[in-house]
Each structure stands twice: as structure tokens, then as C-alpha cells.
Enzyme design. Structure first.
Site, PDB file in Angstrom:
ATOM      1  N   GLY A 151       0.843  -1.191   0.000  1.00 39.40           N
ATOM      2  CA  GLY A 151       0.000   0.000   0.000  1.00 39.40           C
ATOM      3  C   GLY A 151       0.874   1.234   0.000  1.00 39.40           C
ATOM      4  O   GLY A 151       2.024   1.188   0.442  1.00 39.40           O
ATOM      5  N   CYS A 159       5.755  -0.196   7.652  1.00 41.14           N
ATOM      6  CA  CYS A 159       5.369   0.955   6.834  1.00 41.14           C
ATOM      7  C   CYS A 159       6.573   1.419   6.026  1.00 41.14           C
ATOM      8  O   CYS A 159       7.686   1.478   6.554  1.00 41.14           O
ATOM      9  CB  CYS A 159       4.885   2.070   7.768  1.00 41.14           C
ATOM     10  SG  CYS A 159       4.419   3.583   6.924  1.00 41.14           S
ATOM     11  N   LEU A 160       6.347   1.766   4.768  1.00 40.78           N
ATOM     12  CA  LEU A 160       7.458   2.222   3.914  1.00 40.78           C
ATOM     13  C   LEU A 160       8.099   3.501   4.443  1.00 40.78           C
ATOM     14  O   LEU A 160       9.278   3.747   4.203  1.00 40.78           O
ATOM     15  CB  LEU A 160       6.970   2.440   2.469  1.00 40.78           C
ATOM     16  CG  LEU A 160       6.486   1.179   1.737  1.00 40.78           C
ATOM     17  CD1 LEU A 160       6.002   1.540   0.332  1.00 40.78           C
ATOM     18  CD2 LEU A 160       7.564   0.114   1.678  1.00 40.78           C
ATOM     19  N   HIS A 199      -4.722   0.758   7.640  1.00 31.59           N
ATOM     20  CA  HIS A 199      -3.354   1.294   7.735  1.00 31.59           C
ATOM     21  C   HIS A 199      -3.172   2.461   6.763  1.00 31.59           C
ATOM     22  O   HIS A 199      -2.676   3.523   7.128  1.00 31.59           O
ATOM     23  CB  HIS A 199      -2.345   0.177   7.441  1.00 31.59           C
ATOM     24  CG  HIS A 199      -0.922   0.621   7.463  1.00 31.59           C
ATOM     25  ND1 HIS A 199      -0.048   0.282   8.476  1.00 31.59           N
ATOM     26  CD2 HIS A 199      -0.202   1.393   6.612  1.00 31.59           C
ATOM     27  CE1 HIS A 199       1.131   0.836   8.239  1.00 31.59           C
ATOM     28  NE2 HIS A 199       1.063   1.502   7.102  1.00 31.59           N
ATOM     29  N   GLU A 200      -3.601   2.259   5.513  1.00 29.15           N
ATOM     30  CA  GLU A 200      -3.453   3.324   4.511  1.00 29.15           C
ATOM     31  C   GLU A 200      -4.386   4.492   4.812  1.00 29.15           C
ATOM     32  O   GLU A 200      -4.019   5.651   4.634  1.00 29.15           O
ATOM     33  CB  GLU A 200      -3.706   2.784   3.089  1.00 29.15           C
ATOM     34  CG  GLU A 200      -2.715   1.724   2.639  1.00 29.15           C
ATOM     35  CD  GLU A 200      -1.256   2.142   2.784  1.00 29.15           C
ATOM     36  OE1 GLU A 200      -0.930   3.330   2.578  1.00 29.15           O
ATOM     37  OE2 GLU A 200      -0.420   1.283   3.115  1.00 29.15           O
ATOM     38  N   HIS A 249      -3.027   6.976   7.116  1.00 29.71           N
ATOM     39  CA  HIS A 249      -2.089   7.934   6.506  1.00 29.71           C
ATOM     40  C   HIS A 249      -2.787   9.215   6.059  1.00 29.71           C
ATOM     41  O   HIS A 249      -2.240  10.304   6.201  1.00 29.71           O
ATOM     42  CB  HIS A 249      -1.367   7.316   5.299  1.00 29.71           C
ATOM     43  CG  HIS A 249      -0.158   6.529   5.667  1.00 29.71           C
ATOM     44  ND1 HIS A 249       0.924   7.070   6.319  1.00 29.71           N
ATOM     45  CD2 HIS A 249       0.153   5.226   5.458  1.00 29.71           C
ATOM     46  CE1 HIS A 249       1.851   6.140   6.494  1.00 29.71           C
ATOM     47  NE2 HIS A 249       1.399   5.014   5.997  1.00 29.71           N
TER      48      HIS A 249
END
Length: 196
Positions: free
Chosen positions: A45, A105-106, A147-148, A151
Site C-alpha cells: 500500500g 510501513c514504507l 493502515h493506509e 495515513h
């Protein structure tokens, strides 16, 4: 084009993102670039704030989870084709007892922690063609979405950890914001000291 992923500590990750409409400039190009960036970083994601744009847009491709033998067949079947763009998403309802799953997470490389989330959500969103949908997601699909979604609300998964866990990873998080980390993809660090 592969874009740098914004690292932990950048104020953009803490902003509540704004809604966009179909006239948003170069939207299709942005989505293509975000998809390339996500795949390049082996992510499932990516939200627009993670590439420095505070807009309510994120994409998910949870198909890598479809290989996970620990998941139910139904979950794996859903995840196989869970590849979507979400614009102006809203969570209408969250249901069920919270369950833990190890998240990463990225924007926060090398930190993975168990996060508790509800297993079933009803959502509303637009796709990249501004077609509106209302859907119910369960299990891992619901989790990746949550999660996304966090953001675009200015929330990171580390916010959901216990105060003890937060203290334990505090130094690691500071190092990420300063660029003292090795990631396999391009990143933009908010507190990187120039010339070091």
C-alpha cells in the site's frame, strides 16, 4: 517514475489530507507513479502523504499476502485480487473484536510491531475514474485499508503502540528521520544533515 518515500518525522505525515475531485491535475500520472513507487519498494500500500502530497488518495495491492499459508482460504482468495485505488475514502463502520497483526510501513523502514485493529469495516470511496463504491472489508484486506486510511488522517501505525513500545523504538524513529537507515528504495528524510 519512482518517487522518494517520505520518512518518519516529516510534518506532511501528520496532516489530515484534503479531498480531491476529478479535475485534480495529472491524477492518472500520479497514480501510475505511486504504483511504480509502491512496487519498487515491495509495498502492499502507498498513500499520497508518503510521497509528499497531502491529498486523500491511496492505493493497495495486497496480492503478495495471498501466498501466506497462515491465512484462511477465503482471506487468500480476497487478497489475490485486492488491487485498488481509493480516493476520498471514508470508514462508515468498524465492527468486531480488535486483533493483532505485525505491521510495517514504507515511511518507517526496519520497524515492525503488532497493531490492534477491528476485523470488519464498511467503507465508501471513489476509484480512479471517480466511480463511487460502498464495500465491506474483512480480515487482512480491512487491516491494509485501515493502515493506509490512517495515513490520510495523519496517523502512523506507531501511534497505536503502547507507551512502553513507543519508548523502546524512540531512538530508531529519530534515526529514521535523520536518514540513519538503509532502505532498498528512494527516501526523503526530513532531518537529514546536509553534507554528512
Amino acid at each position: 517514475m519512482i518517487l522518494p518515500v517520505v520518512a518518519y518525522g516529516d510534518p506532511i505525515l501528520r496532516k489530515v489530507a484534503v479531498e480531491i475531485d476529478a479535475d485534480y491535475p495529472d491524477l492518472q500520472k500520479l497514480i501510475t507513479n505511486m504504483r511504480e513507487t509502491m512496487y519498487n519498494a515491495s509495498g502492499v500500500g502507498l498513500a499520497a502523504p508518503q510521497i509528499g502530497k497531502s491529498i486523500r488518495l491511496f492505493l493497495i495491492d495486497a496480492s503478495p499476502f495471498a501466498e501466506d499459508e497462515d491465512l484462511s482460504d477465503a482471506d487468500r482468495e480476497t487478497l489475490k485480487t485486492f488491487n485498488k485505488v481509493f480516493i476520498n475514502a471514508k470508514i462508515l463502520e468498524e465492527e468486531g473484536d480488535e486483533w493483532a497483526f505485525n505491521e510495517g510501513c514504507l515511511s518507517i523502514p526496519d520497524i515492525r510491531e503488532d497493531v490492534f485493529r477491528q476485523p470488519k469495516i464498511t467503507i465508501e470511496y471513489f476509484d480512479e475514474n471517480f466511480k463511487k463504491y460502498t464495500e465491506t472489508l474483512e480480515g487482512l484486506a480491512a487491516r491494509v485499508f485501515q493502515h493506509e486510511y490512517d495515513h490520510i488522517e495523519g496517523i502512523l501505525f506507531t501511534d497505536k503502540l503502547s507507551s512502553l513500545k513507543k519508548r523502546i523504538i524512540k531512538k530508531k524513529l529519530e534515526n529514521i528521520s535523520k536518514g540513519k537507515i538503509r532502505a532498498d528504495y528512494r527516501m526523503r528524510f526530513p532531518n537529514l544533515k546536509k553534507g554528512k
